[in-house]
Write a protein that holds these residues in place. Structure first.
Motif, PDB file in Angstrom:
ATOM      1  N   SER A  87     -43.898  16.759  15.609  1.00  0.00           N
ATOM      2  CA  SER A  87     -44.230  16.381  14.304  1.00  0.00           C
ATOM      3  C   SER A  87     -43.872  14.718  14.048  1.00  0.00           C
ATOM      4  N   ALA A  88     -42.950  14.318  14.590  1.00  0.00           N
ATOM      5  CA  ALA A  88     -42.799  13.054  14.441  1.00  0.00           C
ATOM      6  C   ALA A  88     -43.575  12.031  15.145  1.00  0.00           C
ATOM      7  N   ILE A  89     -43.952  12.535  16.323  1.00  0.00           N
ATOM      8  CA  ILE A  89     -44.893  11.882  17.126  1.00  0.00           C
ATOM      9  C   ILE A  89     -46.182  11.780  16.535  1.00  0.00           C
ATOM     10  N   ALA A  90     -46.687  12.669  16.147  1.00  0.00           N
ATOM     11  CA  ALA A  90     -47.920  12.978  15.289  1.00  0.00           C
ATOM     12  C   ALA A  90     -47.803  12.067  14.183  1.00  0.00           C
ATOM     13  N   LEU A  91     -46.850  11.961  13.256  1.00  0.00           N
ATOM     14  CA  LEU A  91     -46.678  11.193  12.091  1.00  0.00           C
ATOM     15  C   LEU A  91     -46.794   9.770  12.489  1.00  0.00           C
ATOM     16  N   CYS A  92     -46.157   9.268  13.458  1.00  0.00           N
ATOM     17  CA  CYS A  92     -46.128   7.968  13.661  1.00  0.00           C
ATOM     18  C   CYS A  92     -47.479   7.305  14.394  1.00  0.00           C
ATOM     19  N   ARG A  93     -48.048   8.137  15.015  1.00  0.00           N
ATOM     20  CA  ARG A  93     -49.733   7.939  15.492  1.00  0.00           C
ATOM     21  C   ARG A  93     -50.379   7.634  14.029  1.00  0.00           C
ATOM     22  N   LYS A  94     -50.059   8.488  13.087  1.00  0.00           N
ATOM     23  CA  LYS A  94     -51.080   8.546  12.114  1.00  0.00           C
ATOM     24  C   LYS A  94     -50.686   7.269  11.279  1.00  0.00           C
ATOM     25  N   LEU A  95     -49.504   7.078  10.972  1.00  0.00           N
ATOM     26  CA  LEU A  95     -49.013   5.841  10.198  1.00  0.00           C
ATOM     27  C   LEU A  95     -49.414   4.604  10.990  1.00  0.00           C
ATOM     28  N   ILE A  96     -49.173   4.772  12.210  1.00  0.00           N
ATOM     29  CA  ILE A  96     -49.791   3.215  13.002  1.00  0.00           C
ATOM     30  C   ILE A  96     -51.225   3.085  13.010  1.00  0.00           C
ATOM     31  N   SER A  97     -52.150   4.316  12.924  1.00  0.00           N
ATOM     32  CA  SER A  97     -53.554   4.253  12.688  1.00  0.00           C
ATOM     33  C   SER A  97     -53.920   3.789  11.353  1.00  0.00           C
ATOM     34  N   LEU A  98     -53.108   4.129  10.393  1.00  0.00           N
ATOM     35  CA  LEU A  98     -53.342   3.921   9.049  1.00  0.00           C
ATOM     36  C   LEU A  98     -53.077   2.413   8.299  1.00  0.00           C
ATOM     37  N   THR A  99     -52.321   1.733   9.191  1.00  0.00           N
ATOM     38  CA  THR A  99     -51.878   0.303   8.831  1.00  0.00           C
ATOM     39  C   THR A  99     -52.359  -0.520   9.722  1.00  0.00           C
ATOM     40  N   PRO A 100     -52.280  -1.988   9.334  1.00  0.00           N
ATOM     41  CA  PRO A 100     -52.835  -2.909  10.200  1.00  0.00           C
ATOM     42  C   PRO A 100     -52.257  -2.824  11.725  1.00  0.00           C
ATOM     43  N   GLU A 101     -53.114  -3.165  12.714  1.00  0.00           N
ATOM     44  CA  GLU A 101     -52.870  -3.187  14.134  1.00  0.00           C
ATOM     45  C   GLU A 101     -51.438  -3.968  14.398  1.00  0.00           C
ATOM     46  N   LYS A 102     -51.192  -4.877  13.712  1.00  0.00           N
ATOM     47  CA  LYS A 102     -49.832  -5.539  13.844  1.00  0.00           C
ATOM     48  C   LYS A 102     -48.702  -4.779  13.547  1.00  0.00           C
ATOM     49  N   LEU A 103     -48.621  -3.731  12.668  1.00  0.00           N
ATOM     50  CA  LEU A 103     -47.420  -3.021  12.575  1.00  0.00           C
ATOM     51  C   LEU A 103     -47.554  -1.827  13.383  1.00  0.00           C
ATOM     52  N   ASP A 104     -46.661  -1.681  14.755  1.00  0.00           N
ATOM     53  CA  ASP A 104     -47.044  -0.890  15.469  1.00  0.00           C
ATOM     54  C   ASP A 104     -45.509  -0.255  16.149  1.00  0.00           C
ATOM     55  N   CYS A 105     -44.527  -0.427  15.342  1.00  0.00           N
ATOM     56  CA  CYS A 105     -43.234   0.033  15.722  1.00  0.00           C
ATOM     57  C   CYS A 105     -42.638   0.751  14.440  1.00  0.00           C
ATOM     58  N   VAL A 106     -42.319   2.062  14.619  1.00  0.00           N
ATOM     59  CA  VAL A 106     -42.124   3.006  13.168  1.00  0.00           C
ATOM     60  C   VAL A 106     -40.615   3.301  13.133  1.00  0.00           C
TER      61      VAL A 106
END
Length: 428
Positions: A87-106
């Motif tokens: 669930s955490a992995i899937a969420l972080c994937r979604k947050l990264i895809s939803l936000t600008p490419e620069k923001l890739d560490c959650v």
């Protein structure tokens, strides 16, 4: 809920921003569905606050409930230190895809205030990793970033709930808040205060932190997108990272998925919370650029020094995934647009009311700034008696309804606000 339960609550339970000696009465909610809260007397009232901006799809949403039930059959919680889960992995994937490419560490946490604390700690540790002991943060007045200590230190020291703690908080830098409003002309003079402070202190500033476009409970001000653009240019010029606090505005509230999109700029760190789970369970996230994450990770410490017990809680992550899935259908765009149009239609005529100083509307946010302080006790009772839940503060009556609200229910909210303005007993 019995009379004894009500008395126990009154006598022993300390509610937010409340006195234990003379508390504002609390209304007992026994269930909630859609945009309605059901009180213990059986009355249904329309929630105009989305439970403090969070319940964007309404209460008891079947998709969100299903996600919680599915996850709880597997596990409700597991520590995130040395362990991960789907669930955490899937969420972080979604947050990264939803936000600008620069923001890739959650970095996941459990509340908005903690997300801000995490962001500020990241930048302090970032500069330490570069051999510099920077600890000052620059922000603007009328801001609010939460109730924990670092978050309080970057909230307006004079115009906030935190004034009594000023002598205990770290001292930070505050520029004048911009006067140019969202829908009016940009005034370059708005930048003078901020520019002067950043020029004089650039070698001491660890970071800039702002609520993009919408300043929340610091005054519910909506400032001009050009201001945010100019701030970002200054930050880039002096190589000072910028944090955007989107805890209240993120996930569509302003008509954009994130408020910073109105200015077409990208932060170095982004704080999210509130509506990330659709208002079902607490969860927050701090997203950082790879550069910041790697700089911290390459330091002598070798890691970021923070780790909440409930970080990455599986239940919260599972329902956040379901919430984002709903958002990705893009129905929210039409819903928020329709709310905005109706707010303009129903609230703007109040600008000529003798008790009204200003009307501010953006996306699914409607604000009435009054000329007099509201009587919290009286006005809260008035709203409930008239079938709505609206919680004003100081001179502001505002609504942030669920995106799923019907035109009829929204009209009821604005009608009751009009009735309140016409009742002199509700003001001080």
């Amino acid at each position: 809920m019995s009379q004894s339960d009500t008395f126990f609550d009154y006598k022993h339970i300390w509610h937010p921003y409340a006195s234990m000696i003379n508390p504002v009465p609390c209304y007992t909610v026994i269930s909630a569905k859609g945009v309605y809260l059901k009180l213990k007397n059986g009355k249904n009232i329309i929630d105009g606050m989305s439970s403090w901006w969070s319940v964007i799809h309404g209460y008891n949403h079947p998709i969100l409930n299903k996600a919680l039930k599915k996850q709880i059959r597997k596990m409700s919680h597991v520590m995130f230190g040395g362990i991960t889960h789907p669930s955490a992995i899937a969420l972080c994937r979604k947050l990264i895809s939803l936000t600008p490419e620069k923001l890739d560490c959650v970095f996941l946490s459990d509340s908005g205030s903690v997300a801000v604390e995490v962001a500020m700690k990241m930048l302090i540790q970032y500069w330490q990793s570069l051999g510099q002991k920077r600890k000052l943060f620059l922000t603007i007045r009328n801001g609010y970033h939460g109730d924990t200590f670092a978050a309080m230190s970057v909230s307006d020291p004079e115009n906030s709930f935190h004034k009594i703690y000023n002598n205990l908080l770290p001292t930070n830098l505050f520029a004048d808040a911009p006067i140019s409003s969202f829908y009016k002309d940009w005034d370059a003079n708005d930048l003078i205060s901020f520019q002067k402070i950043i020029e004089e202190n650039s070698s001491k500033i660890a970071g800039v932190i702002l609520e993009p476009i919408v300043q929340g409970v610091g005054g519910m001000n909506f400032y001009h997108p050009t201001y945010l653009k100019k701030i970002k240019i200054l930050c880039d010029h002096y190589s000072i990272p910028i944090i955007f606090d989107e805890i209240a505005t993120g996930f569509g509230r302003t008509g954009k998925i994130f408020a910073f999109e109105h200015a077409n700029v990208i932060p170095d760190i982004l704080c999210l919370g509130k509506s990330m789970t659709g208002g079902t369970i607490t969860l927050a996230a701090t997203l950082a650029s790879r550069h910041i994450a790697d700089t911290i990770s390459n330091s002598k410490t070798g890691c970021f020094m923070h780790g909440p017990t409930y970080m990455g809680n599986p239940l919260a992550c599972a329902v956040a995934n379901a919430n984002i899935k709903i958002l990705k259908t893009n129905q929210w765009k039409t819903q928020v647009s329709n709310i905005e149009k109706q707010l303009f239609k129903n609230l703007l005529p109040l600008i000529d009311h003798p008790y009204v100083i200003d009307i501010r509307i953006l996306g699914a946010i409607g604000v009435i700034e009054c000329s007099r302080l509201v009587n919290m006790f009286s006005i809260q009772k008035f709203f409930v008696e008239n079938g709505v839940w609206i919680r004003p503060f100081k001179k502001l009556i505002y609504i942030v309804p669920p995106y799923t609200i019907s035109s009829h229910a929204l009209k009821k909210l604005t009608n009751v606000i009009t009735m309140a303005l016409n009742n002199t007993k509700l003001f001080m």
